[in-house]
Design an enzyme around this catalytic site. Structure first.
Site, PDB file in Angstrom:
ATOM      1  N   ARG A  90       1.595 -12.565  -5.787  1.00  0.00           N
ATOM      2  CA  ARG A  90       1.823 -11.122  -6.413  1.00  0.00           C
ATOM      3  C   ARG A  90       2.486 -11.407  -7.525  1.00  0.00           C
ATOM      4  NH1 ARG A  90       6.396  -8.341  -2.456  1.00  0.00           N
ATOM      5  NH2 ARG A  90       7.605  -6.922  -4.077  1.00  0.00           N
ATOM      6  N   ASN A 144      -1.646  -4.542   2.910  1.00  0.00           N
ATOM      7  CA  ASN A 144      -1.734  -3.818   1.830  1.00  0.00           C
ATOM      8  C   ASN A 144      -2.689  -3.919   0.370  1.00  0.00           C
ATOM      9  OD1 ASN A 144       0.499  -1.809   1.814  1.00  0.00           O
ATOM     10  ND2 ASN A 144       2.202  -3.663   0.936  1.00  0.00           N
ATOM     11  N   TYR A 244       6.476   5.028  -4.637  1.00  0.00           N
ATOM     12  CA  TYR A 244       5.667   5.059  -5.032  1.00  0.00           C
ATOM     13  C   TYR A 244       5.262   5.976  -6.540  1.00  0.00           C
ATOM     14  CZ  TYR A 244       5.209   0.596  -1.876  1.00  0.00           C
ATOM     15  OH  TYR A 244       5.493   0.339  -1.108  1.00  0.00           O
TER      16      TYR A 244
END
Length: 421
Positions: A90, A144, A244
């Site tokens: 990430r 995700n 988002y």
């Protein structure tokens, strides 16, 4: 009822456990299995999970295992909450795209594509093993990028529904502002995962009074602050976009911000270390307050509601989920995966009818759907050209020089997770 959580060693898991304990009348679990290859983390999380169940007098048995096949055997539902590559991957997703002047984020843009490429093959392997062991089990995907992963599962013929906590977060927020119970709030929530708009907020159900204009008039400043968007933008749109959408509506501003502060991945990694230290305390028997800062608010309530409905229990009749479009948005193919209100039951999720979507939103939805088509193709078949085309199609990239540079960086940073690279 047996439920298995794959990725059960996640620091998210105590949030889920707390919900299972509190909402046991809705979802009466008799056996909960936490599966994770990270045995040390799993022991810490599993110990806290058992203490939470004990404190709340839940009679269910909690089992921890690193053996996926044993963990999913006989499960009525399998919940996926994976992070392939962990926080280290990430961290990369959130940083190398900035080198090309593009948003670095773990679920959208170039970083989101990297996550999809790492994740889809792993999830499909897990799902095949679930199907071999128990073909009737439902798969609930919280991993995700949910839209792409859910589409991969559905196209492979799995009994799957995708889940995100954005909608339930808005529902709870709006209920608090209105002074009503969350069950009274019905959202006109439309779009794709992490690309949605609340076009109406109705009281009492799909046909109830739309109170969104009142919410914006009375609480617009607070809502705008939460979204980190200017209040006039909300007033001009007359809708509430997912947070988002800031990556799209304020892309250059966000890129500048991200270049001047530590990544969210670095913050989360530090938080996870602190949480795991807490989980190891044998006196801790409830989810710690720090977990609220980790993300995933109301995840447990959404997961319980969905699992209960799929397994024939007492879940809500309407829930926001990720599932096949099947004509709901006529400008998308039937096999696109959308995020919208659906009737959920033992046969799965059926989207409710949706009013025509303004071109302002429909255009972006169609664009990102095209990107998701290409992203899934790249995840399933690999190849530099497929990665490049997916990036070129993404509205947060869109220029061939950016797409070229991002393709090289994506492959370089993810080679160990890409069988074809």
């Amino acid at each position: 009822m047996k439920l298995t959580v794959v990725g059960g060693g996640s620091t998210y898991t105590p949030e889920l456990i707390d919900g299972f304990a509190r909402l046991r009348d809705t979802l009466p679990i008799t056996e909960l299995v936490l599966v994770d290859p990270a045995a040390e983390r799993l022991d810490l999380v599993g110990g806290l999970a058992r203490r939470i169940f004990a404190k709340q007098d839940h009679a269910g048995k909690i089992v921890t295992t690193t053996d996926l096949d044993a963990g999913v055997e006989g499960a009525d539902a399998v919940l996926l909450q994976l992070r392939v590559g962990g926080q280290a991957a990430r961290q990369q997703d959130e940083t190398w795209p900035l080198e090309c002047g593009c948003v670095g984020q773990e679920t959208t843009g170039a970083g989101g594509l990297a996550k999809a490429l790492r994740t889809v093959p792993v999830v499909l392997d897990i799902a095949e093993r679930v199907r071999r062991t128990n073909p009737d089990a439902w798969i609930i995907d919280f991993t995700n990028p949910v839209g792409i992963v859910t589409r991969a599962l559905l196209q492979a013929g799995h009994k799957a529904v995708g889940l995100c906590n954005v909608a339930i977060g808005f529902q709870r927020k709006f209920a608090g502002l209105l002074g009503v119970t969350p069950s009274e709030v019905h959202l006109d929530h439309v779009g794709l995962n992490h690309l949605t708009w609340e076009r109406a907020v109705r009281l009492g159900g799909p046909e109830g009074e739309n109170v969104l204009p009142r919410l914006l008039a009375e609480h617009g400043d607070a809502i705008a602050d939460d979204l980190r968007l200017p209040r006039p933008v909300l007033d001009r749109l007359g809708v509430v976009p997912s947070y988002y959408l800031r990556y799209f509506y304020a892309h250059d501003e966000v890129v500048r911000e991200l270049g001047t502060k530590p990544s969210r991945a670095a913050e989360v990694a530090a938080m996870e270390k602190e949480l795991l230290d807490m989980y190891g305390d044998p006196a801790l028997d409830e989810k710690p307050a720090l977990l609220a800062k980790r993300g995933g608010a109301f995840y447990s309530e959404a997961a319980v509601d969905l699992a209960a409905s799929l397994l024939g229990g007492g879940g809500s009749p309407y829930q926001v989920v990720n599932t096949y479009n099947n004509g709901t948005l006529p400008f998308l193919p039937d096999d696109a995966v959308i995020e919208t209100q659906a009737a959920v039951g033992a046969r799965g999720a059926t989207p409710l009818p949706v009013a025509p979507v303004d071109p302002l939103y429909a255009g972006l939805i169609a664009n990102v759907t095209a990107y998701e088509d290409l992203a899934l193709e790249a995840a399933l078949r690999g190849g530099r050209d497929r990665v490049f085309k997916a990036l070129l199609a993404h509205p947060l990239v869109g220029q061939y020089a950016y797409a070229d540079g991002l393709t090289d960086r994506l492959i370089a940073h993810n080679r160990e997770h890409l069988a074809w690279a």
